[in-house]
Enzyme design. Sequence first.
Site, PDB file in Angstrom:
ATOM      1  N   ARG A  54      -5.212   0.566  -6.447  1.00 51.83           N
ATOM      2  CA  ARG A  54      -3.900   1.125  -6.106  1.00 51.83           C
ATOM      3  C   ARG A  54      -3.435   2.183  -7.110  1.00 51.83           C
ATOM      4  O   ARG A  54      -2.659   3.070  -6.779  1.00 51.83           O
ATOM      5  CB  ARG A  54      -2.847   0.017  -6.042  1.00 51.83           C
ATOM      6  CG  ARG A  54      -3.107  -1.048  -4.979  1.00 51.83           C
ATOM      7  CD  ARG A  54      -1.873  -1.887  -4.774  1.00 51.83           C
ATOM      8  NE  ARG A  54      -2.115  -3.133  -4.056  1.00 51.83           N
ATOM      9  CZ  ARG A  54      -2.188  -3.242  -2.736  1.00 51.83           C
ATOM     10  NH1 ARG A  54      -2.089  -2.173  -1.984  1.00 51.83           N
ATOM     11  NH2 ARG A  54      -2.390  -4.417  -2.173  1.00 51.83           N
ATOM     12  N   GLU A  56       4.273   3.920   5.947  1.00 45.39           N
ATOM     13  CA  GLU A  56       3.025   3.161   5.859  1.00 45.39           C
ATOM     14  C   GLU A  56       1.974   3.968   5.097  1.00 45.39           C
ATOM     15  O   GLU A  56       2.019   5.198   5.087  1.00 45.39           O
ATOM     16  CB  GLU A  56       2.480   2.889   7.272  1.00 45.39           C
ATOM     17  CG  GLU A  56       2.523   1.445   7.706  1.00 45.39           C
ATOM     18  CD  GLU A  56       1.607   0.501   6.938  1.00 45.39           C
ATOM     19  OE1 GLU A  56       1.299   0.754   5.752  1.00 45.39           O
ATOM     20  OE2 GLU A  56       1.211  -0.504   7.515  1.00 45.39           O
ATOM     21  N   ASP A  57       1.029   3.272   4.485  1.00 42.66           N
ATOM     22  CA  ASP A  57      -0.079   3.971   3.831  1.00 42.66           C
ATOM     23  C   ASP A  57      -1.103   4.444   4.854  1.00 42.66           C
ATOM     24  O   ASP A  57      -1.572   5.567   4.822  1.00 42.66           O
ATOM     25  CB  ASP A  57      -0.744   3.082   2.765  1.00 42.66           C
ATOM     26  CG  ASP A  57      -1.137   1.702   3.273  1.00 42.66           C
ATOM     27  OD1 ASP A  57      -0.876   1.376   4.456  1.00 42.66           O
ATOM     28  OD2 ASP A  57      -1.704   0.929   2.481  1.00 42.66           O
ATOM     29  N   ASP A  73      -4.600   1.862  11.009  1.00 35.79           N
ATOM     30  CA  ASP A  73      -6.016   1.627  11.289  1.00 35.79           C
ATOM     31  C   ASP A  73      -6.140   1.153  12.742  1.00 35.79           C
ATOM     32  O   ASP A  73      -6.189   1.965  13.655  1.00 35.79           O
ATOM     33  CB  ASP A  73      -6.490   0.601  10.253  1.00 35.79           C
ATOM     34  CG  ASP A  73      -7.959   0.262  10.351  1.00 35.79           C
ATOM     35  OD1 ASP A  73      -8.780   1.168  10.265  1.00 35.79           O
ATOM     36  OD2 ASP A  73      -8.279  -0.933  10.495  1.00 35.79           O
ATOM     37  N   PHE A 127     -13.570   2.897   5.145  1.00 40.79           N
ATOM     38  CA  PHE A 127     -12.640   2.191   4.270  1.00 40.79           C
ATOM     39  C   PHE A 127     -12.320   3.055   3.042  1.00 40.79           C
ATOM     40  O   PHE A 127     -13.223   3.527   2.352  1.00 40.79           O
ATOM     41  CB  PHE A 127     -13.248   0.854   3.837  1.00 40.79           C
ATOM     42  CG  PHE A 127     -12.259  -0.024   3.142  1.00 40.79           C
ATOM     43  CD1 PHE A 127     -11.311  -0.742   3.861  1.00 40.79           C
ATOM     44  CD2 PHE A 127     -12.248  -0.126   1.758  1.00 40.79           C
ATOM     45  CE1 PHE A 127     -10.373  -1.536   3.222  1.00 40.79           C
ATOM     46  CE2 PHE A 127     -11.322  -0.920   1.110  1.00 40.79           C
ATOM     47  CZ  PHE A 127     -10.382  -1.628   1.843  1.00 40.79           C
ATOM     48  N   LYS A 137      -6.401   6.554  11.177  1.00 45.72           N
ATOM     49  CA  LYS A 137      -7.813   6.527  11.609  1.00 45.72           C
ATOM     50  C   LYS A 137      -7.823   6.492  13.135  1.00 45.72           C
ATOM     51  O   LYS A 137      -7.800   5.417  13.733  1.00 45.72           O
ATOM     52  CB  LYS A 137      -8.499   5.257  11.085  1.00 45.72           C
ATOM     53  CG  LYS A 137      -8.684   5.159   9.582  1.00 45.72           C
ATOM     54  CD  LYS A 137      -9.398   3.842   9.251  1.00 45.72           C
ATOM     55  CE  LYS A 137      -9.524   3.590   7.779  1.00 45.72           C
ATOM     56  NZ  LYS A 137      -9.986   2.212   7.489  1.00 45.72           N
ATOM     57  N   GLY A 175       0.770  -1.240   0.000  1.00 49.52           N
ATOM     58  CA  GLY A 175       0.000   0.000   0.000  1.00 49.52           C
ATOM     59  C   GLY A 175       0.798   1.285   0.000  1.00 49.52           C
ATOM     60  O   GLY A 175       0.344   2.306  -0.509  1.00 49.52           O
TER      61      GLY A 175
HETATM   62  P1  IMP Z   1      -3.903  -2.078  11.025  1.00 59.87           P
HETATM   63  O1  IMP Z   1      -2.972  -3.205  11.286  1.00 59.87           O
HETATM   64  O2  IMP Z   1      -5.302  -2.382  11.469  1.00 59.87           O
HETATM   65  O3  IMP Z   1      -3.420  -0.748  11.552  1.00 59.87           O
HETATM   66  O4  IMP Z   1      -4.063  -1.959   9.470  1.00 59.87           O
HETATM   67  C1  IMP Z   1      -3.065  -1.489   8.691  1.00 59.87           C
HETATM   68  C2  IMP Z   1      -3.112  -2.067   7.307  1.00 59.87           C
HETATM   69  O5  IMP Z   1      -4.431  -2.434   6.896  1.00 59.87           O
HETATM   70  C3  IMP Z   1      -2.668  -1.000   6.347  1.00 59.87           C
HETATM   71  O6  IMP Z   1      -1.302  -1.114   6.112  1.00 59.87           O
HETATM   72  C4  IMP Z   1      -3.488  -1.286   5.110  1.00 59.87           C
HETATM   73  O7  IMP Z   1      -2.792  -2.180   4.279  1.00 59.87           O
HETATM   74  C5  IMP Z   1      -4.740  -1.948   5.609  1.00 59.87           C
HETATM   75  N1  IMP Z   1      -5.858  -0.974   5.712  1.00 59.87           N
HETATM   76  C6  IMP Z   1      -6.341  -0.418   6.846  1.00 59.87           C
HETATM   77  N2  IMP Z   1      -7.356   0.412   6.591  1.00 59.87           N
HETATM   78  C7  IMP Z   1      -7.509   0.407   5.247  1.00 59.87           C
HETATM   79  C8  IMP Z   1      -8.404   1.107   4.349  1.00 59.87           C
HETATM   80  O8  IMP Z   1      -9.263   1.927   4.729  1.00 59.87           O
HETATM   81  N3  IMP Z   1      -8.238   0.835   3.022  1.00 59.87           N
HETATM   82  C9  IMP Z   1      -7.304  -0.038   2.547  1.00 59.87           C
HETATM   83  N4  IMP Z   1      -6.453  -0.699   3.348  1.00 59.87           N
HETATM   84  C10 IMP Z   1      -6.561  -0.481   4.685  1.00 59.87           C
HETATM   85 MG    MG Z   2      -0.422  -1.416   4.228  1.00 59.24          MG
END
Ligand code: IMP
Ligand code: MG
Length: 179
Positions: A169, A103-104, A107, A156, A135, A49
């Site tokens: 992407r 990181e993108d 979450d 999302f 977020k 991402g």
């Molecule tokens: P976390 O581990 O829950 O913080 O999620 C992080 C990863 O989940 C990111 O690196 C993204 O690849 C994916 N992700 C989280 N939220 C989104 C979203 O809204 N759209 C697309 N990918 C997401």
């Molecule tokens: Mg990611």
Amino acid sequence: MKKEVQLHDRHFELFLDAEAIQAKVKALAEQIRKDYDGKPLVLLCVLSGAFRFAADLARYLNDRTEIGFIKVQSYEGMMSSGLVREQLAATVSLSGKHVLLVEDIVDTGTTIRFLVEKIYQKAPASLKIATLLLKPDALKHPVQTDYVGFEIPNHFVVGYGLDYEEQGRCLNDLYVLKA
Ligand code: IMP
Ligand code: MG
């Protein structure tokens, strides 16, 4: 720029346009340049991402910047699975280096927490985190975020590197899932 896109079975609407994203990335890069003050840096891009965010940041960084990649997986469809697996170990040496993890989106924070632990095991000189999106309402763990592009609601999003089941992407703008 399109107002709406369809990826697989889902409809998304425009959320942040490319111009706003690029302006923010440039501002972040300028801050990073200032903070590192000429020190050599490893930009460690979290695949897949963050590939666009990392590439755009790289345009503004100094000549001695190294670029590495690391790949983990936690998301399944539109949900964080809560489990993180390393799919590709860091492609460059991190020991004794100033590492900026790119990181993108943060979450739940599960992925960043896992990565930070992994990277500290490699004994970097320093570690900072840059994320294009955060977020805050979705966070389940306290995480370190040093450079944040945009704080966004708990919805999302796709585009500018972020995917829904590998689509989206290539979009230059960011889109949010339609209710
Ligand atoms: P976390 O581990 O829950 O913080 O999620 C992080 C990863 O989940 C990111 O690196 C993204 O690849 C994916 N992700 C989280 N939220 C989104 C979203 O809204 N759209 C697309 N990918 C997401
Ligand atoms: Mg990611």
